[in-house]
Scaffold this active site. Sequence first.
Site, PDB file in Angstrom:
ATOM      1  N   ARG A 131       0.834  -1.199   0.000  1.00  0.00           N
ATOM      2  CA  ARG A 131       0.000   0.000   0.000  1.00  0.00           C
ATOM      3  C   ARG A 131       0.874   1.257   0.000  1.00  0.00           C
ATOM      4  O   ARG A 131       1.729   1.433   0.865  1.00  0.00           O
ATOM      5  CB  ARG A 131      -0.914   0.007   1.216  1.00  0.00           C
ATOM      6  CG  ARG A 131      -2.007   1.089   1.158  1.00  0.00           C
ATOM      7  CD  ARG A 131      -2.927   1.045   2.359  1.00  0.00           C
ATOM      8  NE  ARG A 131      -3.476  -0.272   2.571  1.00  0.00           N
ATOM      9  CZ  ARG A 131      -4.529  -0.782   1.918  1.00  0.00           C
ATOM     10  NH1 ARG A 131      -5.122  -0.037   0.982  1.00  0.00           N
ATOM     11  NH2 ARG A 131      -4.974  -1.989   2.176  1.00  0.00           N
ATOM     12  N   GLU A 153       0.770  -7.788  -3.873  1.00  0.00           N
ATOM     13  CA  GLU A 153      -0.518  -7.099  -3.965  1.00  0.00           C
ATOM     14  C   GLU A 153      -0.310  -5.593  -3.852  1.00  0.00           C
ATOM     15  O   GLU A 153       0.251  -5.114  -2.864  1.00  0.00           O
ATOM     16  CB  GLU A 153      -1.438  -7.599  -2.843  1.00  0.00           C
ATOM     17  CG  GLU A 153      -2.704  -6.799  -2.656  1.00  0.00           C
ATOM     18  CD  GLU A 153      -3.411  -7.120  -1.356  1.00  0.00           C
ATOM     19  OE1 GLU A 153      -4.116  -6.231  -0.836  1.00  0.00           O
ATOM     20  OE2 GLU A 153      -3.265  -8.243  -0.840  1.00  0.00           O
ATOM     21  N   THR A 208      -7.733  -3.952  -2.242  1.00  0.00           N
ATOM     22  CA  THR A 208      -8.762  -2.924  -2.116  1.00  0.00           C
ATOM     23  C   THR A 208      -9.573  -2.814  -3.410  1.00  0.00           C
ATOM     24  O   THR A 208      -9.899  -1.713  -3.871  1.00  0.00           O
ATOM     25  CB  THR A 208      -8.154  -1.556  -1.717  1.00  0.00           C
ATOM     26  OG1 THR A 208      -7.123  -1.762  -0.736  1.00  0.00           O
ATOM     27  CG2 THR A 208      -9.200  -0.657  -1.084  1.00  0.00           C
ATOM     28  N   LYS A 238      -9.605 -13.947   2.913  1.00  0.00           N
ATOM     29  CA  LYS A 238      -8.831 -12.983   3.691  1.00  0.00           C
ATOM     30  C   LYS A 238      -9.592 -12.735   4.988  1.00  0.00           C
ATOM     31  O   LYS A 238     -10.716 -12.215   4.960  1.00  0.00           O
ATOM     32  CB  LYS A 238      -8.692 -11.695   2.878  1.00  0.00           C
ATOM     33  CG  LYS A 238      -8.122 -10.513   3.630  1.00  0.00           C
ATOM     34  CD  LYS A 238      -8.102  -9.296   2.696  1.00  0.00           C
ATOM     35  CE  LYS A 238      -7.673  -8.042   3.424  1.00  0.00           C
ATOM     36  NZ  LYS A 238      -7.594  -6.888   2.492  1.00  0.00           N
ATOM     37  N   GLY A 290       1.239  -6.152   5.639  1.00  0.00           N
ATOM     38  CA  GLY A 290       1.224  -4.792   5.137  1.00  0.00           C
ATOM     39  C   GLY A 290       2.359  -3.940   5.652  1.00  0.00           C
ATOM     40  O   GLY A 290       3.522  -4.125   5.303  1.00  0.00           O
ATOM     41  N   SER A 291       2.028  -2.981   6.535  1.00  0.00           N
ATOM     42  CA  SER A 291       3.004  -1.963   6.939  1.00  0.00           C
ATOM     43  C   SER A 291       4.179  -2.517   7.731  1.00  0.00           C
ATOM     44  O   SER A 291       5.218  -1.859   7.827  1.00  0.00           O
ATOM     45  CB  SER A 291       2.308  -0.869   7.750  1.00  0.00           C
ATOM     46  OG  SER A 291       1.700  -1.400   8.908  1.00  0.00           O
TER      47      SER A 291
END
Length: 219
Positions: free
Chosen positions: A23, A46, A74, A134, A184-185
Site C-alpha cells: 500500500r 498485492e 482494495t 482474507k 502490510g506496513s
Amino acid sequence: MNADATAVLQQALGRCPLVAILRGLTPPEAVGVGQALVGQGFVLLEVPLNSPDPLQSIATLADRYPEALVGAGTVTTPRQVAQVRAAGGRLIVSPHWDRAVVDAAVQFGMICVPGVATPTEAFAAWQAGAHALKLFPAELITPPVVKALRAVLPAHLPLRPVGSITPDNMAAYRQAGADGFGIGSALYAPGRSADQVGERAMRFVTAWRGCAGHGSITA
C-alpha cells in the site's frame, strides 16, 4: 471454480504463502521493492488500488517478475477487476465480500480472495467461487476465532489473516489453522527502502518456515 486459477494459487502458496501488501507503492519503486521481495522468496505481490498509480505498478511488477503472482488489493467493483486484468494482474483481493467482484474475477479466470469476518460471509464467498479467504481485520479475528472457522470451513480452502501480522504473532495463527498471511506496513511502508523491505521480508519468511508444519516457531 476456475481449475487453472486454483492450480496457480496452490503452486504459489506451496512456494511461499505470504502476501506482500504494498500500500502506497509508487511505480518508480516497483522494480526495486519487487526484487527485494522476490529475492527473499515472496511470490504473491498485492498493490492496493488506493496507492499512487497502482495499475502502472501492477503492470511493471507483472512484466518484470513473471514468476510472481501479482495483483491488486482494495478491489471493490467489477470495473476495477477488469482494469487490473488489463494491467497484467492475476490476483484480486478485497477488504470485503462482494458477489459482483467475485463473479467478475472468476469470469476472467483470476484468483479471487475476498475479505470476510463472519462464518456467514466466509461460506457465501466460498460458495461463490472464492479461491481463498482474507480474514480481516485480524485484530478482531483472533487465533481462537480462526480455529473455530477452520473447524467448519472446507479443509482445502486457504485462510489468510490480514491486519497487524508480525513475525512474532504468526505462530499462534498458524497453530489455529491459518494457511498464510497478508503482510502490510510491517513489511512495506512509503519511504522504506528496498533494502529495508528485503530485511523485513527475510524475517517474515524465516518466521513462517519456523512455524509451518510444526505449529510453533522452533528457532
